[in-house]
Scaffold this active site. Structure first.
Site, PDB file in Angstrom:
ATOM      1  N   ASP A  67       0.825  -1.213   0.000  1.00 43.74           N
ATOM      2  CA  ASP A  67       0.000   0.000   0.000  1.00 43.74           C
ATOM      3  C   ASP A  67       0.853   1.254   0.000  1.00 43.74           C
ATOM      4  O   ASP A  67       2.071   1.206   0.168  1.00 43.74           O
ATOM      5  CB  ASP A  67      -0.962  -0.005   1.201  1.00 43.74           C
ATOM      6  N   ASN A 136      -7.110  -2.711  14.580  1.00 43.58           N
ATOM      7  CA  ASN A 136      -8.521  -2.945  14.234  1.00 43.58           C
ATOM      8  C   ASN A 136      -8.704  -4.154  13.308  1.00 43.58           C
ATOM      9  O   ASN A 136      -9.790  -4.400  12.807  1.00 43.58           O
ATOM     10  CB  ASN A 136      -9.137  -1.691  13.587  1.00 43.58           C
ATOM     11  N   GLU A 143      -9.761  -2.000   5.488  1.00 43.49           N
ATOM     12  CA  GLU A 143     -10.296  -1.638   6.794  1.00 43.49           C
ATOM     13  C   GLU A 143     -11.580  -2.413   7.115  1.00 43.49           C
ATOM     14  O   GLU A 143     -12.325  -2.776   6.193  1.00 43.49           O
ATOM     15  CB  GLU A 143     -10.614  -0.132   6.810  1.00 43.49           C
TER      16      GLU A 143
END
Ligand code: PGA
Length: 241
Positions: A67, A136, A143
């Site tokens: 990324d 997370n 995400e």
């Protein structure tokens, strides 16, 4: 999934580096999928040391990073391009022509992402993908949410991720709120995956993988579908104090 629990970060770095070194030794023209963040820094140091000692040769290796922030110029010191040069590429004999990081400075992100996927395919696919994990449960910048994307794409970053990234930015710098990232399919198409997790802040995310269940609310849990994953975590991340 193979789970390796190690004592601390130093051991985690050695074990993670060895997973990559083994692939490079067995296949000198292999394709590596690489990651940024704090977690892989120690493993990159170990790999650079192996190269220095003449134990590893990266001259025919290709790499594709997971990324990059968007928008972000490659020469910005906050870019993942910059990070990779500082932490690995400048310390080993990889050919700069063989190094690939998504372009955070492109105008047409859809075209850039499609081209990135095509490049990985034409290189023969990724032999080993290194991953960190967000607290997370994100991998790359996939995400948690109601759905995930299969291929390389542009994405907004969650508040939690921006908060976690804030430690790398000074007060007068803007923390990026978007990125381009490999998708879940890009990651899961790698022949082998090594995911490293260190510290108590990763415990919940690691538990999400170890539950054996799959949910888009913990993108890393999708790794349970892959036939060759090694999870390397220290005792704090594993939840063994
Ligand atoms: P970290 O980031 O290695 O800096 O903890 C991992 C990630 O967010 O994927």
């Amino acid at each position: 999934m193979k789970v390796i629990v190690v004592k601390d970060y130093e051991e985690l770095s050695k074990v993670t580096a060895e997973q990559i070194a083994e692939v490079v030794r067995n296949r000198p023209d292999c394709v590596l999928g690489l990651a940024t963040g704090s977690t892989p820094v120690g493993a990159y140091e170990v790999l650079a040391e192996m190269y220095k000692k003449g134990e590893l040769d990266f001259s025919r290796v290709k790499s594709y990073n997971l990324d990059e922030y968007y928008p972000m110029k490659a020469d910005n010191r906050q870019s993942y391009h910059y990070f990779m040069n500082e932490n690995l590429f400048s310390k080993i004999n990889i050919d700069p022509e063989n190094v690939h990081v998504p372009d955070g400075d492109c105008k047409d992100t859809d075209a850039m992402c499609a081209d990135y996927e095509a490049q990985i395919r034409s290189a023969g696919g990724i032999d080993i993908q290194l991953l960190g994990i967000g607290r997370n449960g994100h991998i790359g910048f996939n995400e948690p949410g109601d759905f995930l994307y299969p291929d390389t794409h542009k994405t907004d970053l969650t508040d939690d991720t921006m908060d976690a990234n804030a430690r790398f930015f000074s007060e007068d710098e803007i923390i990026p709120n978007a990125a381009v990232t490999m998708g879940m399919g890009t990651i899961l198409r790698a022949r082998k995956i090594v995911i490293a997790a260190s510290g108590a802040s990763k415990r919940e995310a690691v538990a999400g993988i170890l539950s054996g269940k799959i949910t888009t609310q913990c993108p890393a849990s999708l790794l349970n579908m892959h036939p060759d994953v090694v999870l390397v975590c220290d005792e704090e991340a594993y939840g063994r104090d």
